[in-house]
Design an enzyme around this catalytic site. Structure first.
Site, mmCIF file in Angstrom:
data_model
loop_
_atom_site.group_PDB
_atom_site.id
_atom_site.type_symbol
_atom_site.label_atom_id
_atom_site.label_comp_id
_atom_site.label_asym_id
_atom_site.label_seq_id
_atom_site.Cartn_x
_atom_site.Cartn_y
_atom_site.Cartn_z
ATOM 1 N N ALA B 69 -6.495 63.485 81.240
ATOM 2 C CA ALA B 69 -6.188 63.565 82.430
ATOM 3 C C ALA B 69 -6.633 62.533 83.306
ATOM 4 O O ALA B 69 -6.262 62.368 84.271
ATOM 5 C CB ALA B 69 -6.901 65.202 82.645
ATOM 6 N N THR B 70 -8.023 61.985 83.079
ATOM 7 C CA THR B 70 -8.541 61.080 83.915
ATOM 8 C C THR B 70 -7.726 59.800 84.133
ATOM 9 O O THR B 70 -7.421 59.500 85.226
ATOM 10 C CB THR B 70 -10.009 60.611 83.234
ATOM 11 O OG1 THR B 70 -10.974 61.471 83.489
ATOM 12 C CG2 THR B 70 -10.686 59.347 83.963
ATOM 13 N N GLN B 179 -6.783 72.543 84.861
ATOM 14 C CA GLN B 179 -7.260 73.864 84.559
ATOM 15 C C GLN B 179 -6.281 75.060 84.623
ATOM 16 O O GLN B 179 -6.535 76.040 84.428
ATOM 17 C CB GLN B 179 -8.405 73.950 85.632
ATOM 18 C CG GLN B 179 -9.535 73.027 85.447
ATOM 19 C CD GLN B 179 -10.402 73.644 84.175
ATOM 20 O OE1 GLN B 179 -10.166 74.552 83.354
ATOM 21 N NE2 GLN B 179 -11.287 72.540 83.660
ATOM 22 N N SER B 199 -4.453 67.514 80.439
ATOM 23 C CA SER B 199 -5.262 66.819 79.260
ATOM 24 C C SER B 199 -5.280 68.023 78.198
ATOM 25 O O SER B 199 -5.355 69.143 78.221
ATOM 26 C CB SER B 199 -6.678 66.780 79.909
ATOM 27 O OG SER B 199 -7.446 66.544 78.818
ATOM 28 N N HIS B 201 -7.050 68.935 75.596
ATOM 29 C CA HIS B 201 -8.080 69.501 74.906
ATOM 30 C C HIS B 201 -8.523 70.587 75.756
ATOM 31 O O HIS B 201 -9.260 71.488 75.649
ATOM 32 C CB HIS B 201 -9.651 68.638 74.761
ATOM 33 C CG HIS B 201 -10.110 68.253 76.081
ATOM 34 N ND1 HIS B 201 -11.325 68.622 76.431
ATOM 35 C CD2 HIS B 201 -9.711 67.141 76.849
ATOM 36 C CE1 HIS B 201 -11.718 68.183 77.714
ATOM 37 N NE2 HIS B 201 -10.739 67.130 77.812
ATOM 38 N N THR B 237 -0.257 50.816 71.616
ATOM 39 C CA THR B 237 -0.028 51.609 70.579
ATOM 40 C C THR B 237 -0.238 52.969 70.714
ATOM 41 O O THR B 237 -1.161 53.393 71.285
ATOM 42 C CB THR B 237 -0.658 51.060 69.210
ATOM 43 O OG1 THR B 237 -0.268 49.540 69.191
ATOM 44 C CG2 THR B 237 0.045 51.836 67.999
ATOM 45 N N CYS B 323 -18.334 67.443 83.858
ATOM 46 C CA CYS B 323 -18.350 66.106 84.146
ATOM 47 C C CYS B 323 -19.371 65.633 84.949
ATOM 48 O O CYS B 323 -19.583 64.711 84.977
ATOM 49 C CB CYS B 323 -17.091 65.688 84.556
ATOM 50 S SG CYS B 323 -15.551 66.194 83.566
#
Lengths: 411, 383
Positions: B69-70, B179, B199, B201, B237, B323
């Site tokens: 996501a970042t 979220q 994201s 995870h 890649t 974070c």
């Protein structure tokens, strides 16, 4: 956007069909029903010259996008249904216009029509009764009875009244399959998918024929063509593609020593194979993406020599189209982005420096008769053809692959 | 151990890790290679893209794979800012965005862009009117997160999207969906979203992989120069095993969202009641927030103490957001919501996953009560 309740689909030229008309309309209705499977709450039926699709809460805009692809349907009108009572009609017509903010500072008229003659007001009276409150409530709106920008139709029936003003153009042409079946020579280029779509639009059922020549071409080229056929299947519900192994024939023709005629020779062999496949599958014509003068094999003289390799009618929907027109259609039907993917086409390896633009039929026939193995190779190619049934959004299973790369358990 | 830190990261599903190991071992070809091995990897990528698009109800061509996501947030904001530099240099966002949006905006400010950071109300929300009022002639993008990562506030995404589409069709709408996805149903197309970051995870997929939805027809300027992968938007890649793992996880996460959401809401409600019964604690997350995040403070007590004591009892929770939890400053988000410094520096976040049961919640509440009693006694004693 008003909350639409119903879509009104109108037929185009099939209304001219006299006795056969009902068959054409049935075909269009079954195409509509097939596409509406994704929207289970909808109901569709036909009436004289029209198909009605009741939305029952399904999304109008999405369904319009889908039904625009139904061949034979000329236009789609999204309809608001109101009770056949004067007050209801006036109130609904006013909010119908108010709900479309783009209708401001423009001209309009009301066209009322009484299907139910028992309704107490005449059409002319209705025009005035309905337009007055609209004019009062929407600033900047003026009446123009001759060339209005917005024509609000009020169709009064006994059970209910239809309000509509938008007329959305649909695919037109003839319903799918009502004009028989043809084999489409499908390459990975821009033209042939457009030719296929045009043929379907004229009511032809299409089966695709693709010539591949691994290792001269990559497997990706073949997948690209399968993906193109998948786009076409979106218009037909399903489509067959015949994958013809062409490597052997290409090799023999390349070794014949007539470099500048090789494209001519290849095309003739392709037409012979496609003709055999047409016979096996009950098709009565071949469709190609030829466009006059585009490349050496599409000069009039080349088309003459190449076309003589088949007895079947050779349909070339794009023959008089400009490249730009073809590209526009390719964008419209969703094949362009696939067509421009950079994989080698089966002819590119053997493109001669100076391909014949004016081939001689006698010379070509003499070369072919000297290639004694050619007939056998054509027969083998037909036998070695792999046929796949492609449906939009469905994976295809190919017998030739031992284990699928994309394992379902992974996703 | 009971894991209550899903908002930071979620335990990858066994199915996902197994899939990734298998793909990694069997399909190591570079998807850009022409040979068979490359072709096979390419097929997996294509399928993964279709699965992701399907889960989001968008087109495969609208999915750009990223490292998470970042990167998605950076690509969305800087990519739009650079691409549309001639249109204007103004961005609208909120004061409670994730650092990957917040600091991205600060970076752009340093380079000459103007950013309006909309304040939030006591429950952490912005209003449609605030967004609408902030828009100027030169605004290029509005970026609003769906669900806040720290306190779970849900923003009115559909309303903001509708307002933008109706009044400012040229202004791009970016939503950080990290979220919210899999927790609260959201339709990208119905909400008028142009850019949407995810994201893997956060919904039990692998780390280091995510995606950015880029509406068809929208052009972004790439952040990195390279080999042209992902339509040139994100060269490099492709991480095939992770992308396939993400596809599996996104499919599972997008199934039965409404039912899962309701069950989590039920558990959240029990947890919230329990916390409200403890007079020492202050509840910071609202009732109408996301179903998986409960945030509370113990004013006057360092959050870390509670975190470690809960850890001894067998529970994993979090202070602030992962974070920023290594910094000891009070939470930027809570301060923005108008909380005092004591509350803002003693926040504990409990974030649920779909594997939790009522029993887990009751155990957590018991331990929390025990810990608070212990701490009260300690505080009562003279030092």
């Amino acid at each position: 956007m008003p909350d639409y309740d119903l879509l009104l689909l109108r037929f185009g030229e099939i209304t001219l069909k006299g006795r056969n008309r009902s068959r054409f309309e049935k075909a269009a209705l079954s195409h509509v029903k097939a596409l509406l499977h994704a929207f289970p709450r909808t109901e569709a039926w036909k009436d004289y010259g029209r198909i009605y699709v009741v939305l029952n809460g399904e999304p109008a805009q999405q369904i319009i996008q889908v039904l625009k692809n139904v061949f034979g349907v000329m236009s789609i009108c999204p309809v608001k249904i109101v009770p056949s009572q004067l007050d209801d009609i006036i109130a609904a017509a006013t909010s119908f216009i108010q709900d479309r903010p783009e209708i401001r500072e423009t001209t309009f008229k009301v066209s009322a029509r009484r299907v139910w003659k028992g309704f107490p007001y005449s059409s002319l009276e209705m025009n005035k009764l309905v337009s007055k409150p609209i004019l009062e409530s929407v600033p900047g709106l003026t009446v123009d009875v001759h060339h209005p920008a917005v024509d609000l139709r009020v169709e009064i029936r006994e059970e209910e009244t239809y309000l509509y003003s938008e007329v959305i153009r649909a695919a037109g042409g003839f319903p799918l399959g009502t004009n028989g079946k043809a084999m489409l020579l499908l390459s990975g280029g821009i033209d042939s998918p457009v030719a296929g779509w045009s043929a379907m639009r004229r009511g032809l059922e299409i089966e695709c024929v693709h010539f591949h020549s691994y290792p001269f071409t990559s497997k990706k080229a073949e997948e690209k063509v399968i993906d193109l056929a998948r786009v076409l299947s979106g218009y037909a519900g399903k489509i067959k593609i015949h994958l013809v192994p062409f490597t052997e024939i290409q090799t023999v023709l390349a070794q014949s020593g007539h470099d500048n005629l090789i494209i001519t020779l290849m095309r003739r062999s392709m037409l012979r194979i496609a003709t055999r496949l047409a016979e096996n599958n009950g098709a009565l014509a071949l469709v190609t993406g030829d466009s006059l003068g585009q490349v050496a094999s599409q000069t009039l003289s080349s088309m003459n020599v190449i076309g003589r390799a088949t007895n079947l009618p050779l349909l070339r929907p794009l023959v008089m189209s400009d490249k730009e027109e073809i590209i526009n259609t390719a964008h419209q039907i969703g094949t362009y982005d696939l067509s421009i993917l950079p994989y080698e086409d089966c002819c590119t390896l053997f493109v001669p420096k100076s391909p014949a633009t004016n081939p001689n039929l006698n010379v070509v026939e003499r070369i072919e008769s000297s290639l004694t193995q050619l007939d056998g190779l054509i027969e083998e190619a037909v036998k070695g053809t792999e046929t796949l049934l492609i449906q939009p959004g469905e994976a295809i299973n190919r017998d030739s692959e031992e284990e699928p790369v994309v394992q379902e358990k992974w996703f | 151990m009971i894991y209550f830190d899903h908002a930071a990261t979620s335990p990858p599903l066994e199915d996902v890790t197994r899939t990734m190991a298998e793909v990694m071992a069997q399909h190591y070809g570079n998807p850009s290679s022409l040979h068979r091995l490359g072709d096979e990897s390419g097929k997996l990528l294509k399928k993964a893209r279709e699965v992701c698009a399907d889960a989001l109800k968008v087109k495969p061509s609208e999915i750009v794979f990223t490292s998470g996501a970042t990167e998605s947030n950076n690509l969305a904001l800087k990519g739009a800012a650079w691409q549309y530099i001639n249109r204007g240099k103004h961005i609208v966002t909120t004061t409670i965005e994730h650092p990957s949006v917040f600091e991205c905006c600060e970076q752009l400010q340093g380079l000459g862009w103007e950013v309006t950071y909309l304040p939030v109300n006591a429950s952490g929300q912005v209003t449609v009117k605030q967004v609408s009022d902030a828009i100027r002639e030169d605004t290029i993008v509005v970026s609003v997160m769906h669900v806040n990562n720290e306190i779970g506030t849900v923003q009115p995404i559909a309303e903001i999207g509708a307002m933008l589409k109706n009044n400012y069709p040229r202004v791009l709408f970016h939503v950080d969906g990290v979220q919210g996805f899999g927790k609260i149903p959201l339709s990208i197309s119905d909400c008028g979203i142009d850019l949407y970051s995810l994201s893997a995870h956060k919904w039990r997929g692998p780390k280091g992989v995510g995606l950015l939805y880029v509406r068809d027809g929208l052009v972004l300027s790439p952040l990195m120069a390279g080999g042209g992968q992902e339509g040139g938007l994100r060269p490099g890649t492709e991480n095939v095993p992770s992308i396939v793992g993400m596809a599996k996880a996104i499919r599972l996460a997008s199934e039965n969202v409404t039912a899962k959401s309701q069950e989590m809401s039920r558990l959240k409600e029990i947890l919230v009641h329990g916390i409200q019964d403890l007079p020492q604690l202050v509840l910071n997350s609202g009732r109408d927030g996301a179903p998986h995040i409960v945030h509370f403070s113990y004013p006057g007590m360092k959050a870390e103490v509670i975190l470690h004591m809960l850890e001894e009892e067998g529970f994993i929770v979090s202070t602030q957001s992962a974070c920023s939890s290594k910094y000891l400053e009070p939470s930027r988000i809570l301060l923005a919501m108008g909380k005092d410094a004591a509350t803002a520096s003693s926040g504990i976040r409990v974030s649920l996953g779909s594997e939790h049961t009522e029993d887990h919640i009751n155990k957590l509440l018991n331990s929390l009560t025990k810990i608070i009693n212990k701490l009260q006694k300690l505080k009562g004693e003279p030092s």
